[in-house]
Design a protein around this motif. Structure first.
Motif, PDB file in Angstrom:
ATOM      1  N   MET A 278      42.043  10.707  65.392  1.00 31.38           N
ATOM      2  CA  MET A 278      42.599  10.330  64.092  1.00 31.38           C
ATOM      3  C   MET A 278      43.472  11.471  63.576  1.00 31.38           C
ATOM      4  O   MET A 278      43.247  12.634  63.921  1.00 31.38           O
ATOM      5  CB  MET A 278      41.468  10.045  63.092  1.00 31.38           C
ATOM      6  N   PRO A 279      44.467  11.175  62.732  1.00 33.06           N
ATOM      7  CA  PRO A 279      45.342  12.224  62.208  1.00 33.06           C
ATOM      8  C   PRO A 279      44.586  13.271  61.387  1.00 33.06           C
ATOM      9  O   PRO A 279      43.660  12.934  60.652  1.00 33.06           O
ATOM     10  CB  PRO A 279      46.334  11.480  61.324  1.00 33.06           C
ATOM     11  N   SER A 280      45.003  14.514  61.511  1.00 33.08           N
ATOM     12  CA  SER A 280      44.403  15.594  60.727  1.00 33.08           C
ATOM     13  C   SER A 280      45.018  15.666  59.328  1.00 33.08           C
ATOM     14  O   SER A 280      44.612  16.479  58.508  1.00 33.08           O
ATOM     15  CB  SER A 280      44.583  16.932  61.440  1.00 33.08           C
ATOM     16  N   GLU A 281      45.989  14.799  59.082  1.00 28.86           N
ATOM     17  CA  GLU A 281      46.657  14.739  57.786  1.00 28.86           C
ATOM     18  C   GLU A 281      46.865  13.277  57.411  1.00 28.86           C
ATOM     19  O   GLU A 281      47.277  12.476  58.234  1.00 28.86           O
ATOM     20  CB  GLU A 281      48.004  15.454  57.882  1.00 28.86           C
ATOM     21  N   MET A 282      46.556  12.952  56.155  1.00 30.76           N
ATOM     22  CA  MET A 282      46.829  11.613  55.657  1.00 30.76           C
ATOM     23  C   MET A 282      48.246  11.631  55.083  1.00 30.76           C
ATOM     24  O   MET A 282      48.585  12.497  54.273  1.00 30.76           O
ATOM     25  CB  MET A 282      45.819  11.241  54.564  1.00 30.76           C
ATOM     26  N   TYR A 283      49.077  10.693  55.533  1.00 26.96           N
ATOM     27  CA  TYR A 283      50.456  10.617  55.053  1.00 26.96           C
ATOM     28  C   TYR A 283      50.803   9.163  54.791  1.00 26.96           C
ATOM     29  O   TYR A 283      50.580   8.293  55.629  1.00 26.96           O
ATOM     30  CB  TYR A 283      51.420  11.204  56.093  1.00 26.96           C
TER      31      TYR A 283
ATOM     32  N   ARG B 109      50.956  13.503  51.014  1.00 25.28           N
ATOM     33  CA  ARG B 109      50.301  14.060  52.201  1.00 25.28           C
ATOM     34  C   ARG B 109      49.137  14.937  51.770  1.00 25.28           C
ATOM     35  O   ARG B 109      49.227  15.636  50.766  1.00 25.28           O
ATOM     36  CB  ARG B 109      51.275  14.809  53.099  1.00 25.28           C
ATOM     37  N   SER B 110      48.059  14.841  52.547  1.00 24.71           N
ATOM     38  CA  SER B 110      46.896  15.693  52.287  1.00 24.71           C
ATOM     39  C   SER B 110      46.146  15.904  53.588  1.00 24.71           C
ATOM     40  O   SER B 110      46.215  15.089  54.507  1.00 24.71           O
ATOM     41  CB  SER B 110      45.977  15.073  51.233  1.00 24.71           C
ATOM     42  N   ALA B 111      45.428  17.012  53.646  1.00 26.71           N
ATOM     43  CA  ALA B 111      44.646  17.336  54.838  1.00 26.71           C
ATOM     44  C   ALA B 111      43.480  16.364  54.971  1.00 26.71           C
ATOM     45  O   ALA B 111      42.912  15.908  53.980  1.00 26.71           O
ATOM     46  CB  ALA B 111      44.130  18.768  54.739  1.00 26.71           C
TER      47      ALA B 111
ATOM     48  N   VAL C  53      34.397  13.930  58.859  1.00 26.31           N
ATOM     49  CA  VAL C  53      34.203  12.985  57.753  1.00 26.31           C
ATOM     50  C   VAL C  53      35.515  12.682  57.032  1.00 26.31           C
ATOM     51  O   VAL C  53      35.821  11.525  56.730  1.00 26.31           O
ATOM     52  CB  VAL C  53      33.136  13.513  56.760  1.00 26.31           C
ATOM     53  N   GLY C  54      36.315  13.715  56.759  1.00 27.59           N
ATOM     54  CA  GLY C  54      37.579  13.521  56.063  1.00 27.59           C
ATOM     55  C   GLY C  54      38.508  12.576  56.801  1.00 27.59           C
ATOM     56  O   GLY C  54      39.246  11.804  56.192  1.00 27.59           O
ATOM     57  N   ARG C  55      38.490  12.632  58.115  1.00 29.42           N
ATOM     58  CA  ARG C  55      39.359  11.744  58.902  1.00 29.42           C
ATOM     59  C   ARG C  55      38.892  10.301  58.809  1.00 29.42           C
ATOM     60  O   ARG C  55      39.703   9.382  58.740  1.00 29.42           O
ATOM     61  CB  ARG C  55      39.424  12.217  60.346  1.00 29.42           C
TER      62      ARG C  55
ATOM     63  N   THR D 262      41.320   7.623  56.960  1.00 29.63           N
ATOM     64  CA  THR D 262      41.810   6.520  57.788  1.00 29.63           C
ATOM     65  C   THR D 262      41.334   5.161  57.300  1.00 29.63           C
ATOM     66  O   THR D 262      42.115   4.210  57.253  1.00 29.63           O
ATOM     67  CB  THR D 262      41.380   6.729  59.254  1.00 29.63           C
ATOM     68  N   LEU D 263      40.064   5.070  56.943  1.00 30.99           N
ATOM     69  CA  LEU D 263      39.494   3.760  56.612  1.00 30.99           C
ATOM     70  C   LEU D 263      39.570   3.393  55.131  1.00 30.99           C
ATOM     71  O   LEU D 263      39.595   2.214  54.803  1.00 30.99           O
ATOM     72  CB  LEU D 263      38.033   3.703  57.072  1.00 30.99           C
TER      73      LEU D 263
END
Length: 188
Positions: free
Chosen positions: A25-30, A137-139, A144-146, A150-151
C-alpha cells in the motif's frame, strides 16, 4: 499439543494478513480532484483565500458534529480554522501557509494524534472560466496508517473533494469578481 500448534499457525496467518498487504500500500495518502468552473479565477480565489467562506461550499463544514472558530487574519496567509468534534475528544486545524494571488493556495492541516497533511489549490484561467485543482497529501505510517488511509480516509476525502468542488462551482458560477479595492485585504 496439536491444538496449540493450530492456534500458533492461525495467529501467524492472521498476523501475515495484517502485516503483508500494507507493504504494498502507498506510504502516502494522496487525493487530487480537478474541475473546470464557469467563474473567473478572481471569483474562485475570493472563496478559497478566506477560510470562513468555506462554510458555504466545503463538504466538511456541513457536518453538524463539528464546531469551530477562526484565528489570525480573516483571509490570506495566517488565516486559521480550528475545529473540534462534539461527540469525541478530537479535532484539528487548517492554516493558509502560502498564497500567490489568483493562482495558488497551500494549507497545512493538523489532525493532532491522527497526523498532518498539506493541501493545495491551483487555479488556472481557461476559455471556459477556471480550472481548479485541489489536492491533499499526508504520510501513511506502516502498517495501521496504511490500512486506515487506503480503506477509510482516501475514499472519504475523494468524495468530499468532489462534492466541495461541485458546491464551489454552483456557488460561484453567477458571481462577479470583487472590486480591486475590496480584494486588497485578501491578497496580503
Amino acid at each position: 499439543m496439536k491444538a496449540l500448534k493450530i492456534i500458533i499457525i492461525i495467529l501467524f496467518v492472521l498476523l501475515g494478513i495484517f502485516l503483508i498487504p500494507p507493504l504494498f500500500m502507498p506510504s502516502e495518502m494522496y487525493v487530487e480532484k480537478t474541475r473546470t468552473m464557469q467563474a473567473q479565477p478572481e471569483v474562485i480565489w475570493d472563496q478559497v483565500i478566506c477560510l470562513e467562506k468555506w462554510e458555504q461550499w466545503d463538504f466538511w463544514h456541513q457536518d453538524t458534529n463539528i464546531v469551530g472558530h477562526y484565528e489570525g487574519p480573516a483571509c490570506g496567509i495566517g488565516a486559521k480554522n480550528i475545529w473540534k468534534y462534539k461527540t469525541m475528544d478530537a479535532g484539528g486545524s487548517q492554516e493558509i501557509v502560502e498564497a500567490k494571488p489568483f493562482e495558488y493556495i497551500k494549507t497545512f492541516l493538523d489532525f493532532g494524534e491522527m497526523g498532518t497533511a498539506d493541501a493545495e489549490f491551483m487555479l488556472e484561467k481557461t476559455d471556459e472560466g477556471t480550472k481548479i485543482t485541489w489536492n491533499i497529501r499526508s504520510a501513511s505510517p506502516y502498517p495501521v496508517g496504511r490500512w486506515i488511509s487506503t480503506l477509510m480516509v482516501k475514499p472519504g476525502v475523494d468524495m468530499a473533494y468532489e462534492k466541495g468542488l461541485e458546491n464551489l462551482d454552483n456557488l460561484t458560477k453567477d458571481m462577479k469578481p470583487l472590486s480591486q479595492y475590496s480584494r486588497r485585504c485578501i491578497t496580503h
